[in-house]
Design a protein around this motif. Structure first.
Motif, PDB file in Angstrom:
ATOM      1  N   THR A 134       5.521   5.014   2.670  1.00  0.00           N
ATOM      2  CA  THR A 134       5.091   6.358   3.020  1.00  0.00           C
ATOM      3  C   THR A 134       5.512   7.346   1.940  1.00  0.00           C
TER       4      THR A 134
ATOM      5  N   ILE B 274      -4.680   6.542  -0.010  1.00  0.00           N
ATOM      6  CA  ILE B 274      -3.886   5.333  -0.219  1.00  0.00           C
ATOM      7  C   ILE B 274      -4.103   4.805  -1.633  1.00  0.00           C
TER       8      ILE B 274
ATOM      9  N   SER C  71      -1.772   5.748   9.348  1.00  0.00           N
ATOM     10  CA  SER C  71      -0.502   5.084   9.666  1.00  0.00           C
ATOM     11  C   SER C  71      -0.647   4.199  10.904  1.00  0.00           C
TER      12      SER C  71
ATOM     13  N   ILE D 254       0.834  -1.190   0.000  1.00  0.00           N
ATOM     14  CA  ILE D 254       0.000   0.000   0.000  1.00  0.00           C
ATOM     15  C   ILE D 254       0.872   1.244   0.000  1.00  0.00           C
ATOM     16  N   ASP D 255       0.536   2.196  -0.846  1.00  0.00           N
ATOM     17  CA  ASP D 255       1.168   3.510  -0.809  1.00  0.00           C
ATOM     18  C   ASP D 255       0.311   4.407   0.075  1.00  0.00           C
ATOM     19  N   LEU D 256       0.922   5.023   1.079  1.00  0.00           N
ATOM     20  CA  LEU D 256       0.230   5.947   1.969  1.00  0.00           C
ATOM     21  C   LEU D 256       0.719   7.355   1.691  1.00  0.00           C
TER      22      LEU D 256
ATOM     23  N   ASP E 139      -3.900   0.905  -2.970  1.00  0.00           N
ATOM     24  CA  ASP E 139      -3.699  -0.497  -2.591  1.00  0.00           C
ATOM     25  C   ASP E 139      -3.316  -1.284  -3.830  1.00  0.00           C
TER      26      ASP E 139
ATOM     27  N   LEU F  88      -2.466   1.014   9.737  1.00  0.00           N
ATOM     28  CA  LEU F  88      -1.575   0.146   8.971  1.00  0.00           C
ATOM     29  C   LEU F  88      -0.600  -0.579   9.887  1.00  0.00           C
TER      30      LEU F  88
ATOM     31  N   TYR G  35       3.513  -1.084   3.859  1.00  0.00           N
ATOM     32  CA  TYR G  35       3.157   0.156   3.171  1.00  0.00           C
ATOM     33  C   TYR G  35       4.388   1.013   2.948  1.00  0.00           C
TER      34      TYR G  35
END
Length: 207
Positions: free
Chosen positions: A28, A55, A16, A2-4, A57, A19, A26
């Motif tokens: 950040t 986010i 955060s 996952i990109d946050l 996913d 997660l 993930y």
């Protein structure tokens, strides 16, 4: 993975923490609000509302984009089957307190912070309005937490949503919490969780 997309705000820290609690891998991606990076085309492609958090996913083919902190928390809970009861009654209990944070507590202290510290002109009526509302929502929260360990029957995304906002509100107006023993005990209980402590430090801008 996952990109946050996040920054050092209560809403960003909700995700955060979640997660970290869920143990989901993930990456950040800092969106520097002070530099206006939320308005860059590459971020608007993720969140057209130009707000953090958001986010992507990548476990979903094509990459699923989700924005709005509450929606992200619900998505992550449903994705993993954790931090949200599966029964209708338990789910409703969590959802009502999640919405209380988003539409009540967060709004009161977000606006109080703006009119107290960020507004170009001091507007006493606005400061007083949101301070009074702050007193009210703190009272609601303290009464609720004085008879239970967590926001709902068990630790959930409602606690995760509320914790960074209470932490921020206590810095903004500590006098409103001085006699709120229910809130303070809950803060200690939740803050002692390793995932919460770690999630509250994301992103680490000191690196």
């Amino acid at each position: 993975m996952i990109d946050l997309y996040t920054y050092t705000t209560p809403n960003g820290r909700k995700v955060s923490i979640a997660l970290e609690e869920l143990g989901l891998p993930y990456t950040t991606k800092v969106v520097d609000l002070m530099k206006g990076e939320q308005f860059k085309p590459e971020f608007l492609a993720v969140n057209p509302n130009n707000k953090i958090p958001a986010i992507v996913d990548h476990d979903v083919p094509g990459g699923l984009k989700v924005f709005e902190s509450g929606a992200i928390l619900v998505y992550l809970a449903e994705k993993t089957g954790r931090l949200m009861p599966s029964d209708a009654v338990g789910r409703a209990e969590v959802m009502q307190w999640l919405m209380f944070q988003m539409s009540g507590f967060g709004v009161a202290f977000g606006q109080l912070n703006f009119f107290t510290n960020l507004a170009p002109q001091r507007v006493p009526a606005a400061i007083e309005r949101f301070r009074v509302e702050g007193v009210r929502v703190v009272g609601v929260l303290n009464k609720h937490l004085s008879s239970r360990d967590f926001m709902a029957r068990q630790y959930s995304i409602a606690d995760i949503a509320m914790y960074p906002w209470v932490a921020t509100a206590r810095q903004l107006a500590p006098e409103l919490f001085s006699s709120s023993s229910g809130i303070l005990q809950w803060m200690q209980r939740v803050g002692d969780r390793p995932a919460v402590a770690k999630g509250m430090k994301v992103p680490d801008l000191q690196r």
